[in-house]
Motif scaffolding. Sequence first.
Motif, mmCIF file in Angstrom:
data_model
loop_
_atom_site.group_PDB
_atom_site.id
_atom_site.type_symbol
_atom_site.label_atom_id
_atom_site.label_comp_id
_atom_site.label_asym_id
_atom_site.label_seq_id
_atom_site.Cartn_x
_atom_site.Cartn_y
_atom_site.Cartn_z
ATOM 1 N N ALA A 17 0.837 -1.206 0.000
ATOM 2 C CA ALA A 17 0.000 0.000 0.000
ATOM 3 C C ALA A 17 0.871 1.254 0.000
ATOM 4 C CB ALA A 17 -0.917 0.008 1.219
ATOM 5 N N ILE A 18 0.262 2.365 -0.393
ATOM 6 C CA ILE A 18 0.916 3.672 -0.275
ATOM 7 C C ILE A 18 0.576 4.234 1.101
ATOM 8 C CG2 ILE A 18 1.024 6.038 -1.133
ATOM 9 C CD1 ILE A 18 0.336 4.952 -3.909
ATOM 10 N N VAL A 19 1.607 4.661 1.805
ATOM 11 C CA VAL A 19 1.425 5.197 3.153
ATOM 12 C C VAL A 19 1.608 6.708 3.112
ATOM 13 C CG1 VAL A 19 2.347 5.227 5.501
ATOM 14 C CG2 VAL A 19 2.268 3.073 4.218
ATOM 15 N N SER A 20 0.754 7.403 3.825
ATOM 16 C CA SER A 20 0.856 8.858 3.943
ATOM 17 C C SER A 20 0.971 9.227 5.411
ATOM 18 C CB SER A 20 -0.380 9.524 3.329
ATOM 19 O OG SER A 20 -0.372 10.915 3.590
ATOM 20 N N LEU A 21 2.064 9.889 5.758
ATOM 21 C CA LEU A 21 2.308 10.339 7.129
ATOM 22 C C LEU A 21 2.384 11.861 7.108
ATOM 23 C CD1 LEU A 21 5.127 7.757 7.865
ATOM 24 C CD2 LEU A 21 2.769 7.604 8.651
ATOM 25 N N ASN A 22 1.837 12.501 8.139
ATOM 26 C CA ASN A 22 1.723 13.955 8.108
ATOM 27 C C ASN A 22 2.061 14.605 9.432
ATOM 28 O OD1 ASN A 22 0.247 13.808 5.444
ATOM 29 N ND2 ASN A 22 -1.167 12.697 6.766
ATOM 30 N N CYS A 23 2.466 15.867 9.338
ATOM 31 C CA CYS A 23 2.677 16.701 10.521
ATOM 32 C C CYS A 23 2.221 18.107 10.208
ATOM 33 C CB CYS A 23 4.159 16.756 10.922
ATOM 34 S SG CYS A 23 4.789 15.248 11.651
ATOM 35 N N THR A 24 1.716 18.792 11.222
ATOM 36 C CA THR A 24 1.452 20.218 11.108
ATOM 37 C C THR A 24 2.309 20.937 12.141
ATOM 38 O OG1 THR A 24 -0.393 20.094 12.669
ATOM 39 C CG2 THR A 24 -0.911 19.860 10.325
ATOM 40 N N TYR A 25 2.575 22.214 11.875
ATOM 41 C CA TYR A 25 3.403 22.968 12.806
ATOM 42 C C TYR A 25 2.884 24.386 12.893
ATOM 43 C CZ TYR A 25 5.732 24.705 8.556
ATOM 44 O OH TYR A 25 5.990 25.281 7.333
ATOM 45 N N SER A 26 3.297 25.069 13.942
ATOM 46 C CA SER A 26 2.745 26.407 14.175
ATOM 47 C C SER A 26 3.768 27.527 13.966
ATOM 48 C CB SER A 26 2.185 26.491 15.595
ATOM 49 O OG SER A 26 3.195 26.195 16.546
ATOM 50 N N ASN A 27 5.065 27.206 14.044
ATOM 51 C CA ASN A 27 6.101 28.233 13.986
ATOM 52 C C ASN A 27 6.597 28.425 12.563
ATOM 53 O OD1 ASN A 27 8.346 29.870 14.326
ATOM 54 N ND2 ASN A 27 8.922 28.916 16.249
#
Lengths: 113, 114
Positions: A17-27
């Motif tokens: 499968a294709i895996v998608s990993l994510n992050c969000t940031y504030s700075n």
Amino acid sequence: QKEVEQDPGPLSVPEGAIVSLNCTYSNSAFQYFMWYRQYSRKGPELLMYTYSSGNKEDGRFTAQVDKSSKYISLFIRDSQPSDSATYLCAMRYSGGGADGLTFGKGTHLIIQP
Amino acid sequence: EAGVAQSPRYKIIEKRQSVAFWCNPISGHATLYWYQQILGQGPKLLIQFQNNGVVDDSQLPKDRFSAERLKGVDSTLKIQPAKLEDSAVYLCASSLSRRDTEAFFGQGTRLTVV
């Protein structure tokens, strides 16, 4: 609000499968964006890094940075059981002052054979 | 190329005791970091050295934690006295220079405070 947000999972997908990993940031001062892989009871190892916005590809791995949305992603194509690990996003400022990394919590990824 | 060496791998102590961790970075790496990784969390920077000088120790709990890198090579991190919340993996990392993007991590020392 933490500086870097990352869903801890676990994320379980079938092999291939294709895996998608994510992050969000504030700075918005973060300029370098990295993805580290950490196997159980081991130290993190650098997979990829990107400076500012854009995409970067290395084999089965693609890293994307969208600075306007403060959002970064790691895609893994043709996932293998050996990819099962915790994936940590990390960020740092550009030049001057301290250079230490700010990490997300890590996403625990399980690739089912 | 030898990696970052850390010892001991595991340590169990009682609260209020003291403990020390040792790190030998990759040869020639001027920058050395200590990170604390609590279970289920990402690593948190405690202190950064450039050669034997401190660049950043803003997140080091200085009332109980201390670190040194006397000759700009090996480093030790000490906790005295330890608290239950200090239970974590202590990771040492090194990089060639401050501008170098890639930091190489050791396997860490797993500390349990009981």
